[in-house]
Design an enzyme around this catalytic site. Structure first.
Site: not given
Ligand code: GLC
Length: 448
Positions: A169, A411
């Site tokens: 993101d 994460e």
């Molecule tokens: C965040 C990450 C994205 C992922 C999402 C759910 O937005 O940047 O890549 O898919 O979380 O885990």
């Protein structure tokens, strides 16, 4: 968190806790819906324990497919408490949205073929063909959509219209574009009067994760502003591009597409299906168009502005994902390998940082601007293996497993000291940890 003594059982416990029967949440509370690339990674881990459940993870993604073939990055949970999330996107404004489910109007990296093939690897030949036949029409429709809608000039590279589509993101090349060109007047005003400090109080993500590990609020506002503009155009790509805000040919997304094209072709071959001629043509073009993203001066691939063809030269891990594409000539792969092995760039103690250590953008604990992510490591390990760089792949695998074992299924991880950050109990870290653990790399036959 305690060090993990038995990574596999700990990781399955994370997946079980995030299991919603037919799909897996990336993380309870913080990410309660089904995400596209998350579910692909999750299926790759789940296949080792329960192949039907892994298949279900993939099939659940297909219920969100739009009539034009798009797979959305999120399929929203239908629980009442998430009405706000569904309303934000209001996918029903498009006649192409699927019936009976709410989704976003944008996509995420196309890893579906990878997940399908990894599941297929563990099935008997007859069952594998049956599996491929079942999912092939949706997969084909998705890849055809990517080229039809997202490669309007028939260049062989697909464009993205929102940073959320690349899945990283706040990655620097996209954030630099955002700051330079895309902030609406009202966001600039909030910035000037420091109104962002007030808005910080209302953010959901920072109730779970410290603010310094996430986007800054001005960037978040800008992302929602782009989302609103897409919605106003009913997610109609012609109208969006007509008055384009963001249109970037992203190197990470296109790398993933090129590799998954190869896997799509393998699937088609094994069930004796012929790919449509125009799709085959685009796929061929993609592999060669990829070279236009190469910058000789810096020895790197970069994303490109769709309109001006200007390369976006902020360094990031996206450049290294070219190794996963399989489209990179071996001499260029060696140049990338040098950057991966350079201590000033990507060879941190707990690799692989998502921004090189010597970049002005690098921040060890901020989301996609420094931390190491297990999904990126998995993709790069896979690419390195296919190039025969087994020693390097084995090293990254070992260090990745160490991070998870020492800290748990976080994460992301601080690439300098290995601390687990972001949310704990994150599904793809668990799933890919299992997959890496069960697939040791024998280094004796290293012939790069
Ligand atoms: C965040 C990450 C994205 C992922 C999402 C759910 O937005 O940047 O890549 O898919 O979380 O885990």
């Amino acid at each position: 968190m305690q060090p993990v003594t038995d990574l596999i059982s700990e990781a399955y416990a994370v997946l079980d806790a995030n299991d919603r029967m037919d799909y897996t949440q990336p993380a309870a509370e913080l990410y309660p819906h089904q995400w596209l690339w998350d579910s692909c990674f999750i299926a790759i881990g789940l296949r080792h324990r329960n192949i039907q459940r892994a298949q279900q993870e993939v099939l659940s993604l297909l219920r969100g497919q739009w009539h034009n073939g798009m797979l959305p990055n999120i399929i929203f949970s239908d629980e009442d408490r998430y009405e706000r999330d569904r309303n934000l996107w209001r996918s029903q404004v498009s006649p192409l949205s699927p019936t009976g489910v709410s989704t976003t109007g944008i996509t995420q990296p196309p890893l579906l073929a990878e997940a399908i093939v990894r599941i297929g690897e563990l099935l008997k030949p007859d069952d594998r063909r049956e599996w491929y036949k079942r999912v092939y029409p949706a997969l084909l429709k998705y890849h055809s959509w990517l080229y039809r809608e997202r490669d309007p000039h028939k260049e062989g590279l697909v464009l993205l219209i929102h940073p959320w589509e690349v899945g990283m993101d706040n990655t620097p090349p996209w954030m630099a574009e955002l700051q330079d060109h895309q902030l609406s007047w009202w966001i600039r005003s909030i910035k000037q009067v420091h109104g962002d400090k007030l808005i910080d109080l209302f953010r959901r993500d920072t109730r779970k994760v410290p603010l310094k590990e996430r986007f800054d609020t001005i960037e978040v506002l800008a992302l929602f502003d782009i989302e609103r503009r897409l919605r106003r155009k009913n997610y109609d790509i012609e109208r969006i591009l007509d008055h384009s805000m963001f249109a970037i040919e992203d190197v990470a997304f296109n790398s993933i597409l090129v590799r998954n094209n190869t896997l799509l072709a393998q699937i088609a071959k094994s069930i004796k299906e012929k790919l449509p001629g125009d799709l085959e043509e685009s796929m061929k073009q993609s592999s060669s168009a990829f070279e236009q993203l190469w910058d000789q001066e810096n020895g790197s691939y970069y994303s490109r502005d769709f309109i001006t063809h200007r390369l976006l030269k902020q360094p990031s891990i996206s450049s290294m994902l070219a190794l996963y594409s399989g489209a990179v000539p071996p001499d260029r792969a060696k140049v990338l390998l040098k950057s991966l092995a350079a201590q000033a760039q990507y060879a941190s103690r707990y690799p692989i940082p998502t921004v090189p250590l010597n970049s002005e953008w690098f921040r060890a604990d901020n989301y996609w601007q420094g931390p190491s992510w297990v999904n990126i490591n998995w993709l790069i390990i896979d690419g390195l293996k296919r190039y025969g760089f087994l020693k390097e792949a084995a090293k990254i695998r070992e260090l990745t497993l160490n991070m998870i074992t020492n800290q748990g299924c976080y994460e992301y991880f601080n690439p300098v000291d290995g601390t687990g950050i972001g949310t704990p109990n994150f599904s793809w870290t668990a799933a890919l940890g299992i997959d890496l653990m069960l697939n040791p790399i024998a280094v004796s036959s290293n012939h790069p």
